[in-house]
Motif scaffolding. Structure first.
Motif, PDB file in Angstrom:
ATOM      1  N   PRO A   3       0.840  -1.202   0.000  1.00  0.00           N
ATOM      2  CA  PRO A   3       0.000   0.000   0.000  1.00  0.00           C
ATOM      3  C   PRO A   3       0.870   1.246   0.000  1.00  0.00           C
ATOM      4  N   GLU A   6      -0.300   6.919  -4.041  1.00  0.00           N
ATOM      5  CA  GLU A   6       0.036   7.049  -5.465  1.00  0.00           C
ATOM      6  C   GLU A   6      -0.145   8.496  -5.906  1.00  0.00           C
ATOM      7  N   ARG A  22      -4.051   9.195  -4.994  1.00  0.00           N
ATOM      8  CA  ARG A  22      -4.982   8.212  -4.428  1.00  0.00           C
ATOM      9  C   ARG A  22      -4.226   7.294  -3.485  1.00  0.00           C
ATOM     10  N   HIS A  24      -3.464   3.719  -2.492  1.00  0.00           N
ATOM     11  CA  HIS A  24      -3.502   2.462  -3.242  1.00  0.00           C
ATOM     12  C   HIS A  24      -3.220   1.292  -2.300  1.00  0.00           C
ATOM     13  N   GLY A  25      -4.055   0.259  -2.411  1.00  0.00           N
ATOM     14  CA  GLY A  25      -3.818  -0.961  -1.652  1.00  0.00           C
ATOM     15  C   GLY A  25      -4.288  -0.902  -0.213  1.00  0.00           C
ATOM     16  N   ASP A  57     -10.842   7.575  -1.652  1.00  0.00           N
ATOM     17  CA  ASP A  57      -9.420   7.217  -1.602  1.00  0.00           C
ATOM     18  C   ASP A  57      -8.526   8.294  -2.230  1.00  0.00           C
ATOM     19  N   ARG A  58      -9.091   9.421  -2.596  1.00  0.00           N
ATOM     20  CA  ARG A  58      -8.319  10.516  -3.212  1.00  0.00           C
ATOM     21  C   ARG A  58      -7.845  11.495  -2.142  1.00  0.00           C
ATOM     22  N   ARG A  94       5.085   7.172  -7.161  1.00  0.00           N
ATOM     23  CA  ARG A  94       4.303   6.892  -8.383  1.00  0.00           C
ATOM     24  C   ARG A  94       4.767   5.542  -8.903  1.00  0.00           C
ATOM     25  N   LEU A  96       2.314   3.063 -10.256  1.00  0.00           N
ATOM     26  CA  LEU A  96       1.327   2.378 -11.097  1.00  0.00           C
ATOM     27  C   LEU A  96       1.366   2.762 -12.569  1.00  0.00           C
TER      28      LEU A  96
END
Length: 141
Positions: A3, A6, A22, A24-25, A57-58, A94, A96
């Motif tokens: 996690p 991102e 966001r 992530h995970g 999640d943002r 970053r 992804l």
């Protein structure tokens, strides 16, 4: 993949560094406050905290670069960025996209204040950090 926070956008301007992205995970179930945690790499006990706005999640967060001026500046200081809710501590980076080696590819503009040059940069692991150089040590202040 672990996690992490991102990063979608980095805005270094007007004496601030603003970040959006966001989580992530991580399933966001907490209603607690999230913060941008900025840690001085050479002195990890020195941590700065700023409110982060989270919608689902943002996230959006920022910091004034004037806060990075220290009483004991080294020629080069690096600060690592995380998002935290007090329990989870997510590294900002970053991961992804399909771009590897961002350190050599993505170059952000520097900002100058009080004899200090501040520039966001991606590490060799594609995490986001801040580089601070004092005047006379590569900083054209």
């Amino acid at each position: 993949m672990k996690p992490h926070a991102e990063i979608a956008e980095v805005w270094p301007r007007d004496g601030r560094v603003r970040l959006t992205g966001r989580l992530h995970g991580l399933t966001v179930t907490t209603t607690g406050a999230w913060e941008l945690l900025v840690t001085r790499r050479s002195h990890p006990e020195q941590r700065l905290r700023y409110p982060a706005r989270l919608t689902d999640d943002r996230f959006e967060a920022g910091l004034p670069i004037a806060d990075l001026v220290t009483e004991d500046p080294a020629a080069l200081e690096e600060w690592d960025l995380h998002l935290t809710d007090g329990t989870a501590e997510l590294r900002a980076g970053r991961q992804l996209d399909d771009i590897r080696g961002k350190k050599k590819i993505m170059v952000f503009p520097e900002q100058r204040i009080e004899g200090l040059s501040v520039r966001p940069y991606y590490t060799v692991k594609d995490n986001l950090s801040l580089e601070c150089r004092t005047a006379g040590n590569g900083a054209a202040v």
